[in-house]
Write a protein that holds these residues in place. Structure first.
Motif, PDB file in Angstrom:
ATOM      1  N   UNK A 161       0.867  -1.182   0.000  1.00 25.16           N
ATOM      2  CA  UNK A 161       0.000   0.000   0.000  1.00 25.16           C
ATOM      3  C   UNK A 161       0.901   1.230   0.000  1.00 25.16           C
ATOM      4  N   UNK A 162       0.729   2.081  -1.004  1.00 19.24           N
ATOM      5  CA  UNK A 162       1.580   3.259  -1.138  1.00 19.24           C
ATOM      6  C   UNK A 162       0.747   4.534  -1.218  1.00 19.24           C
ATOM      7  N   UNK A 163       1.200   5.543  -0.505  1.00 21.20           N
ATOM      8  CA  UNK A 163       0.630   6.875  -0.679  1.00 21.20           C
ATOM      9  C   UNK A 163       1.514   7.573  -1.707  1.00 21.20           C
ATOM     10  N   UNK A 164       0.924   7.975  -2.822  1.00 18.44           N
ATOM     11  CA  UNK A 164       1.723   8.420  -3.954  1.00 18.44           C
ATOM     12  C   UNK A 164       2.123   9.890  -3.887  1.00 18.44           C
ATOM     13  N   UNK A 165       1.325  10.712  -3.295  1.00 20.62           N
ATOM     14  CA  UNK A 165       1.622  12.139  -3.326  1.00 20.62           C
ATOM     15  C   UNK A 165       1.525  12.790  -1.963  1.00 20.62           C
ATOM     16  N   UNK A 166       1.584  11.981  -0.922  1.00 25.03           N
ATOM     17  CA  UNK A 166       1.609  12.531   0.422  1.00 25.03           C
ATOM     18  C   UNK A 166       2.247  11.511   1.357  1.00 25.03           C
ATOM     19  N   UNK A 167       2.651  11.980   2.505  1.00 26.96           N
ATOM     20  CA  UNK A 167       3.257  11.091   3.482  1.00 26.96           C
ATOM     21  C   UNK A 167       2.223  10.659   4.505  1.00 26.96           C
ATOM     22  N   UNK A 168       2.317   9.421   4.901  1.00 24.19           N
ATOM     23  CA  UNK A 168       1.335   8.871   5.831  1.00 24.19           C
ATOM     24  C   UNK A 168       2.054   8.140   6.959  1.00 24.19           C
ATOM     25  N   UNK A 169       2.007   8.713   8.137  1.00 23.95           N
ATOM     26  CA  UNK A 169       2.610   8.030   9.281  1.00 23.95           C
ATOM     27  C   UNK A 169       1.720   6.891   9.760  1.00 23.95           C
ATOM     28  N   UNK A 170       0.478   6.941   9.361  1.00 23.03           N
ATOM     29  CA  UNK A 170      -0.491   5.907   9.719  1.00 23.03           C
ATOM     30  C   UNK A 170      -1.212   5.430   8.469  1.00 23.03           C
ATOM     31  N   UNK A 171      -1.395   4.146   8.381  1.00 24.76           N
ATOM     32  CA  UNK A 171      -2.241   3.570   7.335  1.00 24.76           C
ATOM     33  C   UNK A 171      -3.123   2.517   7.980  1.00 24.76           C
ATOM     34  N   UNK A 172      -4.244   2.274   7.362  1.00 23.55           N
ATOM     35  CA  UNK A 172      -5.186   1.298   7.890  1.00 23.55           C
ATOM     36  C   UNK A 172      -5.368   0.160   6.896  1.00 23.55           C
ATOM     37  N   UNK A 173      -5.511  -1.037   7.441  1.00 17.00           N
ATOM     38  CA  UNK A 173      -5.786  -2.212   6.613  1.00 17.00           C
ATOM     39  C   UNK A 173      -7.164  -2.753   6.963  1.00 17.00           C
ATOM     40  N   UNK A 174      -7.971  -2.951   5.905  1.00 19.62           N
ATOM     41  CA  UNK A 174      -9.320  -3.468   6.063  1.00 19.62           C
ATOM     42  C   UNK A 174      -9.453  -4.775   5.289  1.00 19.62           C
ATOM     43  N   UNK A 175     -10.408  -5.550   5.729  1.00 16.94           N
ATOM     44  CA  UNK A 175     -10.764  -6.768   5.017  1.00 16.94           C
ATOM     45  C   UNK A 175     -12.252  -6.691   4.706  1.00 16.94           C
ATOM     46  N   UNK A 176     -12.604  -7.077   3.503  1.00 21.17           N
ATOM     47  CA  UNK A 176     -13.999  -7.025   3.088  1.00 21.17           C
ATOM     48  C   UNK A 176     -14.394  -8.351   2.474  1.00 21.17           C
ATOM     49  N   UNK A 177     -15.351  -9.017   3.111  1.00 21.20           N
ATOM     50  CA  UNK A 177     -15.889 -10.239   2.555  1.00 21.20           C
ATOM     51  C   UNK A 177     -16.955  -9.872   1.528  1.00 21.20           C
ATOM     52  N   UNK A 178     -17.247 -10.806   0.610  1.00 25.12           N
ATOM     53  CA  UNK A 178     -18.228 -10.498  -0.436  1.00 25.12           C
ATOM     54  C   UNK A 178     -19.537  -9.969   0.125  1.00 25.12           C
ATOM     55  N   UNK A 179     -19.972  -8.877  -0.435  1.00 24.80           N
ATOM     56  CA  UNK A 179     -21.251  -8.269  -0.089  1.00 24.80           C
ATOM     57  C   UNK A 179     -21.332  -7.874   1.383  1.00 24.80           C
ATOM     58  N   UNK A 180     -20.201  -7.595   1.958  1.00 23.05           N
ATOM     59  CA  UNK A 180     -20.182  -7.164   3.354  1.00 23.05           C
ATOM     60  C   UNK A 180     -19.403  -5.866   3.494  1.00 23.05           C
ATOM     61  N   UNK A 181     -19.406  -5.359   4.706  1.00 24.14           N
ATOM     62  CA  UNK A 181     -18.750  -4.083   4.955  1.00 24.14           C
ATOM     63  C   UNK A 181     -17.250  -4.270   5.167  1.00 24.14           C
ATOM     64  N   UNK A 182     -16.580  -3.159   5.342  1.00 25.03           N
ATOM     65  CA  UNK A 182     -15.150  -3.192   5.632  1.00 25.03           C
ATOM     66  C   UNK A 182     -14.945  -3.393   7.123  1.00 25.03           C
TER      67      UNK A 182
END
Lengths: 114, 114
Positions: free
Chosen positions: B23-44
């Motif tokens: 996961x890359x932030x292309x035009x800004x710096x991110x000290x924090x990033x979040x990872x989500x998982x999404x099952x089919x037809x469900x929320x993050x």
């Protein structure tokens, strides 16, 4: 703990008709509120956000949402739906002064009939 | 707006192998990033918060030894699914906040474990 409820799992409207997607949140103070749209197999795009101030917020693609503190709601509206609006819509709440984590509702799938 | 990329966009692997998602932030710096998982037809569902220069913070119920997160720089976070099994098949999405609680999402990675 924060929670977000989107009561409608699936909504079908005709093209040109008006749209309202419901979102209710549970949070002790005034939260940050967001609406995101997700097309199949894609990431999420921000439609609009509410942080403070005017309770009626305008977003992209002709969408708007109104924050109603008394009802703990942040419903998304569009006066005239286009076929390209068919997608999954997620309401999310963030915590002021918190970790920037978002809690998402389960989503509402929008189908647009020609 | 800010751009977040993910690589690969989809991956198929055999059971027991490990898969790395970037996961890359292309035009800004991110000290924090979040990872989500999404099952089919469900929320993050938030899996973990990736912190540059320190350990990731995992949500309750997420196996930290199974889902290894490394925030190598201010523009890159990686999620490694170790010893993948079919039940790990899912859509993984990362996001990066740009300040003021607005997050930009990557396009997602579809993982299929055979």
């Amino acid at each position: 703990a924060q929670s977000v409820t989107q009561p409608d799992i699936h909504i079908t409207v005709s093209e040109g008709a008006s749209l309202e997607l419901r979102c209710n949140y549970s949070y002790g103070a005034t939260p940050y509120l967001f609406w995101y749209v997700q097309s199949p197999g894609q990431g999420l795009q921000l439609l609009l956000k509410y942080f403070s101030g005017d309770t009626l917020v305008q977003g992209i693609k002709g969408f708007e949402a109104e924050f109603k503190r008394s009802q703990s709601s942040f419903n998304l509206r569009k006066p005239s739906v286009h076929w390209s609006d068919a997608a999954e819509y997620f309401c999310a709440v963030g915590e002021k002064g918190g970790s920037e984590k978002l809690v998402f509702g389960k989503g509402t799938k929008l189908t647009v009939n020609p | 707006g800010a751009v977040v990329s993910q690589h690969p966009s989809w991956v198929i692997c055999k059971s027991g192998t490990s898969v790395k998602i970037e996961c890359r932030s292309l035009d800004f710096q991110a000290t924090t990033m979040f990872w989500y998982r999404q099952f089919p037809k469900q929320s993050l569902m938030l899996m973990a918060t990736s912190n540059e220069g320190s350990k990731a913070t995992y949500e309750q119920g997420v196996e930290k030894d199974k889902f290894l997160i490394n925030h190598a720089s201010l523009t890159l976070s990686t999620l490694t699914v170790t010893s993948a099994h079919p039940e790990d098949s899912s859509f993984y999405i990362c996001s990066a906040p740009t300040g003021t609680y607005e997050q930009f999402f990557g396009p997602g990675t579809r993982l299929t474990v055979l």
